[in-house]
Design a protein around this motif. Structure first.
Motif: not given
Length: 59
Positions: A26-32, A21, A49, A19, A51
């Motif tokens: 372009t993903l602007k710091g999205a967590k994944g 960031v 991924e 897990t 999710k």
């Protein structure tokens, strides 16, 4: 990162859930979450991924 899951030696696979960031601007710091599978024999890696997956907090 989750604890490593090491399958039976006949499979030669190790799996972990990572897990963090996403670094892409372009993903602007999205967590994944990414599920990573490693083949010890061929040294091939698969990453996808994950999710909805979760792992216990090890801190």
């Amino acid at each position: 990162m989750s604890e490593l899951v090491q399958f039976d030696d006949t499979l030669n696979k190790v799996v972990t859930l990572v897990t963090g960031v996403f670094p892409q601007r372009t993903l602007k710091g999205a967590k994944g979450k990414m599920l990573c599978v490693y083949d010890k024999r061929t040294k091939q890696v698969w990453i996808d991924e994950a999710k909805g997956w979760s792992a216990p907090d090890l801190h």
